[in-house]
Design a protein around this motif. Structure first.
Motif, PDB file in Angstrom:
ATOM      1  N   LYS A  68       0.529  -1.308   0.294  1.00  0.00           N
ATOM      2  CA  LYS A  68       0.494  -0.029  -0.335  1.00  0.00           C
ATOM      3  C   LYS A  68       1.001   1.277   0.324  1.00  0.00           C
ATOM      4  O   LYS A  68       0.230   2.240  -0.510  1.00  0.00           O
ATOM      5  CB  LYS A  68      -0.614   0.087   1.342  1.00  0.00           C
ATOM      6  N   LYS A  69       2.248   1.090   0.897  1.00  0.00           N
ATOM      7  CA  LYS A  69       2.889   2.138   0.905  1.00  0.00           C
ATOM      8  C   LYS A  69       3.794   2.784  -0.397  1.00  0.00           C
ATOM      9  O   LYS A  69       3.782   4.020  -0.689  1.00  0.00           O
ATOM     10  CB  LYS A  69       3.956   1.807   2.365  1.00  0.00           C
ATOM     11  N   HIS A  70       4.110   0.948  -1.179  1.00  0.00           N
ATOM     12  CA  HIS A  70       4.869   1.624  -2.295  1.00  0.00           C
ATOM     13  C   HIS A  70       4.262   2.218  -3.800  1.00  0.00           C
ATOM     14  O   HIS A  70       4.210   3.080  -4.086  1.00  0.00           O
ATOM     15  CB  HIS A  70       5.467   0.390  -2.200  1.00  0.00           C
ATOM     16  N   PHE A  71       2.787   1.274  -3.871  1.00  0.00           N
ATOM     17  CA  PHE A  71       1.491   1.785  -4.908  1.00  0.00           C
ATOM     18  C   PHE A  71       0.903   2.921  -4.283  1.00  0.00           C
ATOM     19  O   PHE A  71       0.569   3.730  -4.929  1.00  0.00           O
ATOM     20  CB  PHE A  71       0.839   0.880  -4.973  1.00  0.00           C
ATOM     21  N   GLY A  72       1.115   3.315  -2.981  1.00  0.00           N
ATOM     22  CA  GLY A  72       0.409   4.450  -3.196  1.00  0.00           C
ATOM     23  C   GLY A  72       0.265   5.850  -3.111  1.00  0.00           C
ATOM     24  O   GLY A  72       0.000   7.358  -3.308  1.00  0.00           O
ATOM     25  N   ASN A  73       1.787   5.859  -3.573  1.00  0.00           N
ATOM     26  CA  ASN A  73       3.222   7.112  -3.979  1.00  0.00           C
ATOM     27  C   ASN A  73       2.144   7.323  -5.210  1.00  0.00           C
ATOM     28  O   ASN A  73       2.560   8.330  -5.647  1.00  0.00           O
ATOM     29  CB  ASN A  73       4.480   6.586  -4.200  1.00  0.00           C
ATOM     30  N   ASN A 109       4.913   1.593 -15.032  1.00  0.00           N
ATOM     31  CA  ASN A 109       6.236   0.951 -14.620  1.00  0.00           C
ATOM     32  C   ASN A 109       5.675   0.108 -13.643  1.00  0.00           C
ATOM     33  O   ASN A 109       6.958  -1.014 -13.344  1.00  0.00           O
ATOM     34  CB  ASN A 109       7.671   2.097 -14.601  1.00  0.00           C
ATOM     35  N   ALA A 110       5.765   0.403 -12.422  1.00  0.00           N
ATOM     36  CA  ALA A 110       5.883   0.134 -10.950  1.00  0.00           C
ATOM     37  C   ALA A 110       5.456  -1.274 -11.084  1.00  0.00           C
ATOM     38  O   ALA A 110       5.482  -2.022 -10.748  1.00  0.00           O
ATOM     39  CB  ALA A 110       5.274   1.127 -10.081  1.00  0.00           C
ATOM     40  N   LEU A 111       3.276  -1.272 -12.019  1.00  0.00           N
ATOM     41  CA  LEU A 111       2.952  -2.958 -12.212  1.00  0.00           C
ATOM     42  C   LEU A 111       4.110  -3.817 -12.677  1.00  0.00           C
ATOM     43  O   LEU A 111       4.057  -4.642 -11.911  1.00  0.00           O
ATOM     44  CB  LEU A 111       2.110  -2.460 -12.614  1.00  0.00           C
ATOM     45  N   LYS A 112       4.674  -3.008 -13.202  1.00  0.00           N
ATOM     46  CA  LYS A 112       5.703  -4.299 -14.217  1.00  0.00           C
ATOM     47  C   LYS A 112       6.656  -4.985 -13.075  1.00  0.00           C
ATOM     48  O   LYS A 112       7.294  -5.847 -14.245  1.00  0.00           O
ATOM     49  CB  LYS A 112       6.011  -3.375 -15.310  1.00  0.00           C
ATOM     50  N   SER A 113       7.049  -3.808 -12.691  1.00  0.00           N
ATOM     51  CA  SER A 113       8.332  -4.177 -11.543  1.00  0.00           C
ATOM     52  C   SER A 113       8.052  -5.073 -10.225  1.00  0.00           C
ATOM     53  O   SER A 113       8.793  -5.886 -10.474  1.00  0.00           O
ATOM     54  CB  SER A 113       9.119  -3.032 -10.777  1.00  0.00           C
ATOM     55  N   LEU A 114       6.579  -5.218 -10.036  1.00  0.00           N
ATOM     56  CA  LEU A 114       6.357  -6.567  -9.228  1.00  0.00           C
ATOM     57  C   LEU A 114       6.094  -7.512  -9.903  1.00  0.00           C
ATOM     58  O   LEU A 114       6.076  -8.049  -9.595  1.00  0.00           O
ATOM     59  CB  LEU A 114       4.477  -5.850  -9.232  1.00  0.00           C
ATOM     60  N   SER A 115       6.037  -7.428 -11.104  1.00  0.00           N
ATOM     61  CA  SER A 115       5.696  -8.862 -11.667  1.00  0.00           C
ATOM     62  C   SER A 115       6.681  -9.172 -12.283  1.00  0.00           C
ATOM     63  O   SER A 115       6.576 -10.535 -12.570  1.00  0.00           O
ATOM     64  CB  SER A 115       5.302  -8.398 -13.459  1.00  0.00           C
TER      65      SER A 115
END
Length: 469
Positions: free
Chosen positions: A324-329, A374-380
């Motif tokens: 939540k903290k990471h993607f909240g930004n 990009n954040a979603l891609k890094s998660l995958s």
């Protein structure tokens, strides 16, 4: 008696009085309470929406004026004793907005004129054919024209603007054709009916335009602008409520998107009536009102996504705090950029100035979208561990899905907001919005800088809140 409070008593026929039963007293109290509540609600409506109260007064003024043709003998005799038709015309055609009144007046006058001319013509042809064929010709004409006029009411283009006129045509033609078989002075009857309708419609038009007019175009313009503001506030409120535990957004703000969802019928109706109105205020005759309907459709498209976003954020699935903290930004940043575009579009519609900052703001929104993607891609690509997890322990997919859903909906909202900006640009071009003056552009640059600083402050506050979570 002192402890019993107020007594309710009734007088009996023999001169005595007796106390009301408890059930009767309570029934009377409920009745009085309901009546009082009704008047309180009525007073509240009148105070909160004074335009509706003024409309009621305007209807009374129009009926009072048209009633003079019935009370004054010279005027009454001038219309052949058919003054009641003028009163009926005012009752059925006087509407809340100027456009709606003009629409009904024109439809009623046109339908009556066409039906009267055809009715007199058909009656003359039937009378020349002799008594044997006269009723046959009259009945055949009523059947054919009534059938054709009724069918025309199913054609969308006619139903949208001339449905009332088609109905009046059927009524008037049937009345003249049927009654003309027994009435000798048919032309005089048609003339008097047309005259009284002209009197009634004229009084309605003068009253609705001269005394505190309510323009359908202005109502539509304000409705679209307010929906944009509510959509922006609702988007900000939903995201802040989800990522911050200290959010103080009211339920009314969170549910503001529902106004856009429920305004389709009002927008289409107001756009139809606005096309009948003459030039008024900032709006010229021929203003592209139908484009407002397209803008409203784009707004509803965004509102549906915000509704889905609101539902996803209210799910019971627990998301790890570190995610939540990471993607909240990234989500808060994208939300701020999207809501800023919506706010700017509302300003463009309100001021009717050509949009000069929209393109730049849309590009900023696209940049925020790219960062979130990009954040979603890094998660995958790589596993992320929670602070509470043991070394090598990977968070399950179920824990990540709610946050990915929220992120995807925010990206979709940004895409639909961009389409909305395109629809507003079309309105600005067709309506020929004025360009900003040098002084206004300078002020806009200052406000833009201030807004940017304000947005950065909001983002910083959101980030600090997320760090505390």
């Amino acid at each position: 008696m002192a402890g019993r409070g107020v007594e309710w008593r009734i007088n009996v026929a023999d001169g005595t009085s007796r106390e009301l039963e408890a059930e009767s007293r309570f029934g009377l109290q409920r009745f009085v309470s309901k009546v009082g509540g009704f008047f309180q609600r009525a007073w509240r409506i009148g105070v909160n929406e004074p335009k509706k109260s003024i409309h009621c007064v305007k209807v009374g003024v129009a009926l009072s004026l048209v009633s003079l043709f019935y009370y004054m003998r010279p005027l009454y005799e001038g219309v052949g004793g058919n003054a009641m038709w003028a009163v009926m015309t005012v009752v059925v055609v006087f509407e809340y907005t100027v456009g709606a009144t003009l629409s009904k007046c024109v439809n009623r006058a046109t339908g009556t004129l066409l039906a009267g001319a055809l009715g007199v013509g058909v009656h003359w042809v039937a009378s020349q054919a002799g008594e044997r064929f006269e009723p046959i010709i009259l009945q055949t004409s009523v059947f054919l024209l009534a059938t054709a006029a009724t069918f025309s009411r199913f054609i969308p283009s006619i139903k949208a603007r001339f449905d009332y006129g088609a109905m009046i045509f059927i009524l008037t033609f049937s009345l003249i054709s049927v009654s003309g078989y027994r009435v000798e002075k048919l032309f005089e009857m048609a003339h008097h009916r047309l005259s009284t309708i002209a009197i009634g419609t004229s009084i309605c038009i003068i009253t609705t335009i001269v005394f505190f007019p309510v323009w359908a175009g202005t109502e539509l313009h304000n409705l679209i602008t307010n929906n944009m503001d509510k959509l922006s506030d609702s988007l900000d409120g939903c995201v802040a409520d989800y990522f911050s535990s200290n959010s103080q957004t009211s339920d009314k703000t969170l549910q503001g998107y529902k106004c856009a969802l429920n305004s389709k019928a009002a927008e289409e109706s107001l756009a139809n009536f606005a096309r009948w109105e003459p030039a008024h205020g900032k709006f010229n005759f021929g203003h592209p009102w139908l484009e407002y309907v397209k803008v409203g459709a784009s707004l509803r498209s965004c509102a549906y996504c915000i509704e889905a976003l609101n539902g996803s954020m209210n799910s019971k699935a627990k998301v790890p705090d570190v995610f939540k903290k990471h993607f909240g930004n990234f989500c808060v940043r994208l939300s701020n950029k999207s809501s800023a575009v919506l706010k700017e579009l509302a300003v463009v519609m309100s001021t009717m100035k050509k949009p000069t900052k929209i393109d730049f703001m849309v590009e900023e929104m696209k940049s925020a979208v790219q960062e979130l993607e990009n954040a979603l891609k890094s998660l995958s690509k790589q596993p992320v561990q929670t602070a509470e997890a043991k070394v090598g322990e990977v968070v399950t997919l179920v824990e990540v899905v709610p946050l990915v859903t929220v992120s995807s909906l925010l990206i979709e909202i940004a895409a639909r907001t961009e389409k909305l900006a395109g629809a507003v640009n079309v309105v600005a071009e067709k309506a020929e919005f004025e360009a900003e003056t040098a002084e206004e552009a300078k002020k806009g640059q200052k406000s833009k800088g201030g807004n940017k600083i304000g947005q950065e402050d909001e983002e910083d506050k959101a980030m600090k809140t997320l760090q505390k979570v």
